[in-house]
Scaffold this active site. Structure first.
Site, PDB file in Angstrom:
ATOM      1  N   HIS A  97      21.682 -54.684  13.980  1.00 14.95           N
ATOM      2  CA  HIS A  97      22.764 -55.043  14.909  1.00 14.95           C
ATOM      3  C   HIS A  97      22.319 -56.083  15.953  1.00 14.95           C
ATOM      4  O   HIS A  97      22.894 -56.146  17.048  1.00 14.95           O
ATOM      5  CB  HIS A  97      23.303 -53.821  15.651  1.00 14.95           C
ATOM      6  N   LEU A 155      24.117 -57.229   6.234  1.00 14.73           N
ATOM      7  CA  LEU A 155      25.210 -57.440   7.172  1.00 14.73           C
ATOM      8  C   LEU A 155      25.889 -56.097   7.406  1.00 14.73           C
ATOM      9  O   LEU A 155      26.137 -55.336   6.467  1.00 14.73           O
ATOM     10  CB  LEU A 155      26.224 -58.443   6.617  1.00 14.73           C
ATOM     11  N   ASP A 156      26.208 -55.820   8.655  1.00 15.08           N
ATOM     12  CA  ASP A 156      26.842 -54.556   9.002  1.00 15.08           C
ATOM     13  C   ASP A 156      28.234 -54.456   8.385  1.00 15.08           C
ATOM     14  O   ASP A 156      28.894 -55.463   8.113  1.00 15.08           O
ATOM     15  CB  ASP A 156      26.980 -54.432  10.527  1.00 15.08           C
ATOM     16  N   VAL A 157      28.715 -53.223   8.218  1.00 13.32           N
ATOM     17  CA  VAL A 157      30.127 -53.023   7.886  1.00 13.32           C
ATOM     18  C   VAL A 157      30.943 -53.597   9.048  1.00 13.32           C
ATOM     19  O   VAL A 157      30.648 -53.353  10.215  1.00 13.32           O
ATOM     20  CB  VAL A 157      30.443 -51.532   7.701  1.00 13.32           C
TER      21      VAL A 157
END
Length: 284
Positions: free
Chosen positions: A198, A115-117
């Protein structure tokens, strides 16, 4: 005072520790924020050579706690706060993986997905070789299912469908369904079929409905409430709400309070938020 990134070209040979002492960056090495010519350093006695480029990244500011949601032998599900990366990055070693490994008392864990920041939610991790094989086999047979909830700037059209635009030149597929709308926003369920970097954020932006707070992909950095008050967005309005394997291991991470409040702020009805642990069904 917020620390800034340091970039320094080395003029003469000297131990890395001596340079860090002069810069007052005593903790940077242990925190994993020091890079020499692009390579992370951990040894204070490392000898710098003239021409080396030393980078000291600013520390990530977070007090977020990592919660373990479920465990089945070496397979672990954890809730990732939005402030943390899934794995160590150039701002240091602090990450979901290092926090989970510390809680379990093991040298390292491996994330099944990232999971992205700025994005929160449930992540599956393997703490031993057997769990890694279990996850690898599940991924090979397409048996890892994930569901996300997000708040976009407007509802995508049609209200249910599949996005298939390539992401970074690679095949990508995201199913979506609009669950509710508000003035200037929509609550949307997502099911990524592929796992590109993303992916949901890129697909939503390409469809003309970027996620709130996703500045990198055209999302607004703030919203205006019905009463005219302006609210800055400190994270991306996207949450991994559910992950499941076909062998019965399934984990739910409810929509977090900050995103529930954001949905209220933009005029959304909280009753529209799914309550149960089962994923929202979407057509292929």
């Amino acid at each position: 005072m917020k620390r800034r990134e340091v970039r320094r070209a080395v003029e003469h040979d000297e131990p890395l520790g001596a340079l860090l002492a002069r810069l007052g960056e005593h903790a940077a090495l242990a925190e994993g924020r020091v890079f020499v010519s692009g390579r992370r350093m951990s040894a204070r006695h490392h000898l710098l050579r003239a021409g080396d480029v030393v980078e000291i990244r600013a520390p990530r500011e977070t007090s977020a706690e990592v919660t373990l949601l479920a465990r089945d032998a070496g397979l672990v599900a954890a809730h990732k706060p939005p402030e943390l990366p899934t794995e160590p990055d150039r701002q240091g070693l602090a990450s979901l993986c290092t926090a989970v490994a510390a809680q379990l008392g093991v040298p390292q864990v491996h994330a099944a997905s990232r999971l992205d920041v700025g994005v929160s939610g449930v992540v599956l991790l393997a703490a031993d070789a057997a769990a890694r094989r279990r996850l690898s086999a599940a991924k090979q047979r397409g048996a890892v299912e994930r569901r996300y909830l997000g708040i976009t700037t407007r509802p995508p059209a049609p209200p249910e469908g599949t996005w298939t635009a390539p992401v970074a030149g690679r095949k990508a597929e995201t199913r979506y369904r609009v669950l509710a709308t508000a003035k200037g926003a929509a609550l949307v369920a997502f099911q990524p079929v592929t796992g590109r970097l993303h992916q949901i954020r890129v697909h939503a932006a390409a469809a003309g409905c970027p996620l709130l707070g996703d500045r990198a992909h055209g999302g607004p950095p703030r919203v205006v409430a019905a009463n005219g008050s302006v609210h800055a967005l400190r994270r991306i309005a996207l949450h991994a709400v559910w992950v499941g394997l076909d062998d019965g291991f399934r984990v739910h991470a409810p929509f977090p309070p900050d995103l529930v409040e954001l949905w209220r702020t933009v005029g959304g009805d909280p009753q529209a938020l799914p309550e149960g642990p089962e994923p929202t069904t979407m057509r292929a």
